[in-house]
Design a protein around this motif. Sequence first.
Motif, PDB file in Angstrom:
ATOM      1  N   UNK A 183       0.859  -1.175   0.000  1.00  0.00           N
ATOM      2  CA  UNK A 183       0.000   0.000   0.000  1.00  0.00           C
ATOM      3  C   UNK A 183       0.897   1.227   0.000  1.00  0.00           C
ATOM      4  N   UNK A 184       0.501   2.234  -0.754  1.00  0.00           N
ATOM      5  CA  UNK A 184       1.311   3.447  -0.864  1.00  0.00           C
ATOM      6  C   UNK A 184       0.715   4.565  -0.016  1.00  0.00           C
ATOM      7  N   UNK A 185       1.524   5.107   0.925  1.00  0.00           N
ATOM      8  CA  UNK A 185       1.060   6.274   1.672  1.00  0.00           C
ATOM      9  C   UNK A 185       0.855   7.450   0.708  1.00  0.00           C
ATOM     10  N   UNK A 186       0.177   8.487   1.173  1.00  0.00           N
ATOM     11  CA  UNK A 186      -0.108   9.647   0.321  1.00  0.00           C
ATOM     12  C   UNK A 186       1.146  10.250  -0.288  1.00  0.00           C
ATOM     13  N   UNK A 187       2.243  10.345   0.476  1.00  0.00           N
ATOM     14  CA  UNK A 187       3.455  10.962  -0.058  1.00  0.00           C
ATOM     15  C   UNK A 187       4.051  10.122  -1.180  1.00  0.00           C
ATOM     16  N   UNK A 188       3.882   8.790  -1.132  1.00  0.00           N
ATOM     17  CA  UNK A 188       4.385   7.917  -2.202  1.00  0.00           C
ATOM     18  C   UNK A 188       3.522   8.108  -3.456  1.00  0.00           C
ATOM     19  N   UNK A 189       2.203   8.140  -3.275  1.00  0.00           N
ATOM     20  CA  UNK A 189       1.308   8.369  -4.420  1.00  0.00           C
ATOM     21  C   UNK A 189       1.627   9.704  -5.086  1.00  0.00           C
ATOM     22  N   UNK A 192       4.859   9.439  -7.094  1.00  0.00           N
ATOM     23  CA  UNK A 192       4.671   8.750  -8.376  1.00  0.00           C
ATOM     24  C   UNK A 192       3.930   9.647  -9.374  1.00  0.00           C
ATOM     25  N   UNK A 193       2.930  10.390  -8.904  1.00  0.00           N
ATOM     26  CA  UNK A 193       2.157  11.272  -9.790  1.00  0.00           C
ATOM     27  C   UNK A 193       2.993  12.423 -10.342  1.00  0.00           C
ATOM     28  N   UNK A 194       4.006  12.859  -9.594  1.00  0.00           N
ATOM     29  CA  UNK A 194       4.822  14.008  -9.999  1.00  0.00           C
ATOM     30  C   UNK A 194       6.244  13.611 -10.392  1.00  0.00           C
ATOM     31  N   UNK A 195       6.435  12.361 -10.789  1.00  0.00           N
ATOM     32  CA  UNK A 195       7.714  11.834 -11.283  1.00  0.00           C
ATOM     33  C   UNK A 195       8.845  11.886 -10.263  1.00  0.00           C
ATOM     34  N   UNK A 196       8.506  11.935  -8.990  1.00  0.00           N
ATOM     35  CA  UNK A 196       9.528  11.824  -7.957  1.00  0.00           C
ATOM     36  C   UNK A 196       9.955  10.378  -7.781  1.00  0.00           C
ATOM     37  N   UNK A 197       9.012   9.476  -7.987  1.00  0.00           N
ATOM     38  CA  UNK A 197       9.282   8.037  -7.982  1.00  0.00           C
ATOM     39  C   UNK A 197       8.839   7.487  -9.326  1.00  0.00           C
ATOM     40  N   UNK A 198       9.674   6.602  -9.881  1.00  0.00           N
ATOM     41  CA  UNK A 198       9.342   5.993 -11.168  1.00  0.00           C
ATOM     42  C   UNK A 198       9.954   4.598 -11.219  1.00  0.00           C
TER      43      UNK A 198
END
Length: 117
Positions: free
Chosen positions: A24-30, A33-39
Amino acid sequence: MIKQMKAIYRGRKVDVWQVSRDNIQPDWVKYAFEHNGLRWLHGSGNKVRIYWPAVTRTKKGIIRTILNGISASFVSINGGSASMYDIGFEGDVIDFTNSKVVTAEKFAKKYRVVSEE
């Protein structure tokens, strides 16, 4: 399986996430991912690229400088070096509060889980 958790590191409560496509992804992870911080890196199994300026956008410590129309981001300045990118392998833990990635072994030794969902 560790999903979403808070931990204690050096006497402080920190937000952490264990890298996995199934967790499960916490809000900061989501948000990251939405803003290309995680890919997720294609063709490399379960590795995630971490772009710290996008992940930590709302945190203090990011210095944005605009010089002659060029924008530069500086983050995670430790010991005279700056790191903008990291790679997290499946099972590694991303410490959002301290902007770093630790292996599962190091996490088990240096952190204490205080809540887990």
